[in-house]
Design an enzyme around this catalytic site. Structure first.
Site, PDB file in Angstrom:
ATOM      1  N   PHE A 392      19.548 -16.816 -21.250  1.00 50.75           N
ATOM      2  CA  PHE A 392      19.640 -18.250 -20.951  1.00 50.75           C
ATOM      3  C   PHE A 392      21.100 -18.664 -20.965  1.00 50.75           C
ATOM      4  CE2 PHE A 392      15.754 -17.454 -23.485  1.00 50.75           C
ATOM      5  CZ  PHE A 392      14.884 -17.439 -22.413  1.00 50.75           C
ATOM      6  N   PHE A 394      24.386 -21.643 -20.253  1.00 51.01           N
ATOM      7  CA  PHE A 394      24.884 -22.995 -20.052  1.00 51.01           C
ATOM      8  C   PHE A 394      24.701 -23.343 -18.568  1.00 51.01           C
ATOM      9  CE2 PHE A 394      28.143 -23.449 -23.746  1.00 51.01           C
ATOM     10  CZ  PHE A 394      27.107 -23.831 -24.586  1.00 51.01           C
TER      11      PHE A 394
END
Lengths: 406, 88
Positions: A392, A394
């Site tokens: 995952f 930013f």
């Protein structure tokens, strides 16, 4: 759709050069995290730890090829060579337009980028800028250098999705082979550790700051005392190959890649989103034709940030409950950012081969907000046939890979 | 006092040896930078920067650089630039 297997692996990490060194280091519970010398000179930089890799034997790459490579480019070339050797693929095969190379990173070559600014900006004078700085710091420096050095003539691409970059590179290679556009693709991610990289997370209060005097106690994924991520560096490369081709030539088959999804959470640029993570895992499982119960292990993104770990655990609990073992490898090698999806997937392949799950290093007391999943506290023997790898990033970007041992 | 001509010529050789990883025995005065030493257009950009740093001269905007073909040409050009800069 054609089937896709992983037929070669290569790794440079803080735990050493080579896949065996990486896997043995993790199996032995080692930490690559160190106190970074000289970083205290940066005013306001509170995280003084990192997981550096060692640049070794770089002069084996001839100068004319090496001149355009920063650390990241060298790591990528060396990991690619390891992966090709493991796959038993000769350099002569790489000139086909059916062979590609997709390598991502969070930052471009950080050292060269900073040197460029240091040379040019104080005096606003270009006269001391070398020709090579651009090639060392451009966003596709890793894939471009690998492709040029190895003579790759198929699809050459760089994914850029921060910590999901390597997973997207592998997923994109998977799609290209499935769709019949490529037969072999070197895929992965590379990253350089640099104070500017750690600083970009430090400013956001995402880094570990309480363990500068005890570096091997951080990062602490899912732990009560976790206080943020620790940046690392290196490169992980997997050779993706069309199944029939790999079988025909008797290639080693580490696993079959059977599912992939990448999706935006569509909301905040930095806050983790449980719904988005859950949706991405479910979509990858659906693509693989699996139910959650078919999965034997989840390798978490687990960076040890306060919000990220909690959001990921909540999503894993929603999909898998507490039935599936979950661990993060960030406690061993830090967060290698754009390289992490590949390096950690490579360790997952080794777990499948060895029949062992590796524990989350530095997880001493599971935090209340990370409860509800089956954390791996001690490494243990376990048959792993199907694994899920989470990444995952930013920007609200999620990527999930699913692999099955054949 | 400026450096001697011999020292400057030697320093040119050192740049070629250190920055471009060339074996010293190949860096003879008559060696052609492209044909014998196998430098290319990108290397020449970096050679100019390396010479500017080493000798404190300005080369990038100097059109006479295109006349430089061999190690001896380069040594003569640097000596000329050094003299010109000392004269001003």
């Amino acid at each position: 759709m054609r089937r896709v297997v992983i037929s070669g692996v290569g790794a440079i990490s803080g735990l050493g050069n080579g896949v065996a060194t990486l896997v043995d280091g993790i199996a032995a519970g080692r930490s690559a995290v160190r106190r970074m010398e000289g970083w205290e000179a940066y005013k306001g930089l509170r995280s003084l730890v990192g997981a550096p890799a060692r640049l070794e034997n770089e002069k084996d790459i001839p100068r004319k090829a090496r001149r355009s490579m920063g650390r990241m480019g060298i790591f990528a070339v060396q990991a690619s060579e390891q992966a090709l050797t493991a796959a038993g693929i000769e350099r002569a095969e790489l000139g086909s337009t059916r062979v590609g190379c997709i390598i991502g990173s969070t930052m471009p070559g950080a050292e060269a980028l900073c040197e460029t600014f240091e040379i040019m900006l104080p005096t606003k004078d270009l006269s001391l800028l070398t020709a090579m700085k651009f090639f060392q710091c451009v966003s596709h420096t890793a894939s471009m250098n690998v492709a040029s050095y190895l003579g790759i003539k198929g699809c050459v691409m760089a994914t850029s999705a921060a910590c999901a970059s390597a997973a997207q590179a592998i997923g994109t290679g998977y799609d290209l082979i499935r769709l019949g556009r490529q037969d072999v693709v070197l895929c992965g991610g590379a990253e350089e550790l640099h104070p500017t990289v750690t600083a970009s997370f430090d400013i956001l209060f995402a880094t570990s700051t309480s363990f500068n005097a005890a570096p091997d106690r951080t990062p602490r994924p899912f732990d009560r005392e976790r206080d943020g991520l620790v940046c690392g560096e290196g490169c992980g490369i997997v050779v993706l190959e069309e199944y029939e081709r790999a079988v025909r030539r008797g290639a080693p088959i580490y696993a079959e890649l059977i599912g992939y999804d990448t999706a935006g959470s569509g909301e905040h640029v930095s806050q983790s989103n449980t719904d988005g993570i859950e949706g991405c895992m479910r979509a990858a499982l659906a693509q693989a034709g699996l139910q959650p119960d078919d999965v034997d292990y989840v390798n978490a993104h687990g960076t040890a940030t306060r919000d990220g770990d909690a959001a990921e655990c909540a999503a894993i609990a929603r999909v898998f409950g507490d039935r599936v073992p979950v661990s993060s490898l960030k406690g061993h090698m830090g967060h290698t950012l754009g390289a992490s999806g590949a390096l950690e997937l490579i360790v997952c392949l080794a777990m499948m081969e060895r029949g062992r799950v590796f524990a989350t290093r530095n997880l001493e007391n599971v935090a209340d907000d990370c409860a509800g999943v089956q954390h791996v506290r001690e490494s243990a023997a376990r048959e792993l046939r199907t694994i899920v790898k989470n990444c995952f990033a930013f920007g609200g970007i999620n990527a999930v890979l699913v692999c099955r041992r054949l | 006092m400026g450096q001697t001509d011999e020292r400057i010529a030697e320093m040119v050789v050192e740049v070629l040896e250190d920055d471009f990883e060339l074996e010293r025995e190949r860096i003879v005065p008559e060696a052609h930078l492209f044909d014998d030493l196998e430098l290319d257009s990108l290397d020449i950009v970096d050679l100019v920067v390396a010479m500017q740093v080493k000798f404190g001269v300005q080369i990038r905007e100097d059109e006479r650089i295109v006349e430089v073909r061999t190690v001896a040409d380069l040594q003569r050009f640097i000596l000329l630039l050094k003299r010109e800069s000392e004269a001003t």
